[in-house]
Design a protein around this motif. Structure first.
Motif, mmCIF file in Angstrom:
data_model
loop_
_atom_site.group_PDB
_atom_site.id
_atom_site.type_symbol
_atom_site.label_atom_id
_atom_site.label_comp_id
_atom_site.label_asym_id
_atom_site.label_seq_id
_atom_site.Cartn_x
_atom_site.Cartn_y
_atom_site.Cartn_z
ATOM 1 N N SER A 12 16.297 55.261 31.763
ATOM 2 C CA SER A 12 17.028 54.290 30.953
ATOM 3 C C SER A 12 16.466 54.105 29.549
ATOM 4 O O SER A 12 17.168 53.621 28.657
ATOM 5 N N PHE A 23 19.724 56.775 27.124
ATOM 6 C CA PHE A 23 19.956 56.764 28.567
ATOM 7 C C PHE A 23 20.125 58.224 28.966
ATOM 8 O O PHE A 23 21.089 58.875 28.555
ATOM 9 N N THR A 25 20.572 61.264 31.670
ATOM 10 C CA THR A 25 21.005 61.678 33.002
ATOM 11 C C THR A 25 20.494 63.095 33.252
ATOM 12 O O THR A 25 20.867 64.025 32.539
ATOM 13 N N GLN A 59 25.977 51.914 34.765
ATOM 14 C CA GLN A 59 24.553 51.854 34.414
ATOM 15 C C GLN A 59 24.362 51.946 32.905
ATOM 16 O O GLN A 59 23.545 51.224 32.328
ATOM 17 N N VAL A 60 25.109 52.840 32.268
ATOM 18 C CA VAL A 60 24.976 53.021 30.821
ATOM 19 C C VAL A 60 25.288 51.731 30.079
ATOM 20 O O VAL A 60 24.539 51.307 29.184
ATOM 21 N N TYR A 63 22.726 49.038 29.558
ATOM 22 C CA TYR A 63 21.659 49.274 28.582
ATOM 23 C C TYR A 63 22.192 49.438 27.155
ATOM 24 O O TYR A 63 21.416 49.698 26.245
ATOM 25 N N VAL A 74 23.325 58.336 24.665
ATOM 26 C CA VAL A 74 23.280 58.940 25.999
ATOM 27 C C VAL A 74 22.966 60.429 25.874
ATOM 28 O O VAL A 74 23.527 61.121 25.020
#
Length: 246
Positions: A12, A23, A25, A59-60, A63, A74
């Motif tokens: 995060s 963020f 992934t 989730q994104v 934040y 991201v």
């Protein structure tokens, strides 16, 4: 969106995979076998867990204040994110609707240029492209695969004028020689889309993952490069008027 993908994990508050706070992934699956890989546990194409774009976006969004305050965004990394191009394309499309900066961290191992690849790149603000080695024989020694797809992808990004940072890991005995750096500089020099070269010193932070999986870590005898060694590599690019940092 109900599009699903397989992810290994998320981070995060990433600070090294694109500008600002990211963020990140980490996608599951990779076809390269880099000897210094610090995410060895992401290689298995069937590992990780399945998620939807909607679930990931929840989730994104949580934040977003931190991402926006730092001019971050991201990042899709891996493993190899581009192996799941359709999922990342939809994920990035959702991010762009939220006005979030998107960054693709990839080794460029594109097997087929489908509409999903273009949709992904259309929704990508910045590409971090790892070029491991310009010499194909040395690339195969280091990663077990050819560099042809990566270099073709680099040329495709240049054709699209896609904003790109080239990442080059400096590994003793594999990529730390001046000749290899010169070949990379000559390849990148005509590419107006390349904003800079990120020189990444080899490290052993992923060694424990190999050991935990019961595998031999092949680079035990290799030490991280010194500052002087990094400066010599950097000078190659600076001399050719290419922005390089580490």
């Amino acid at each position: 969106m109900t599009t699903t993908g397989r992810i290994h994990s998320v981070e995060s508050f990433g600070t090294v995979d694109g500008p600002g706070i990211r963020f990140i992934t980490f996608m599951q699956g990779c076809l390269m076998r880099c000897q210094y890989c610090h995410n060895r546990d992401t290689w298995d194409l069937d590992g990780g867990k399945e998620v939807t774009v909607d679930a990931l976006m929840e989730q994104v969004i949580a934040y977003r204040p931190f991402l926006e305050a730092s001019n971050g965004g991201v990042t899709a990394s891996g493993g190899e994110a581009i192996l799941q191009a359709e999922f990342i394309a939809d994920f990035f499309e959702a991010c762009k609707k939220e006005k979030l900066h998107t960054c693709l961290d990839t080794n460029g191992f594109v097997r087929k240029y489908t509409s999903s690849i273009d949709k992904l790149l259309d929704n990508t603000d910045l590409v971090l492209l790892d070029i491991k080695q310009m010499d194909d024989d040395k690339h195969i020694l280091l990663t077990k695969v050819s560099n042809h797809r990566t270099l073709q992808f680099a040329e495709y990004l240049a054709k699209r004028n896609q904003p790109t940072w080239i990442r080059y890991v400096v590994v003793g005995g594999y990529t730390d020689d001046i000749d290899s750096a010169i070949k990379l500089a000559e390849f990148v020099k005509p590419m107006k889309n390349v904003e800079k070269i990120e020189l990444l010193p080899y490290h052993e932070l992923g060694k424990h993952k190999w050991e935990a999986m019961g595998e031999d870590y092949q680079l035990n005898a290799i030490s991280p490069p010194t500052q002087n060694e990094m400066e010599k590599i950097k000078k190659v690019f600076i001399d050719m008027e290419i922005n390089a940092v580490y």
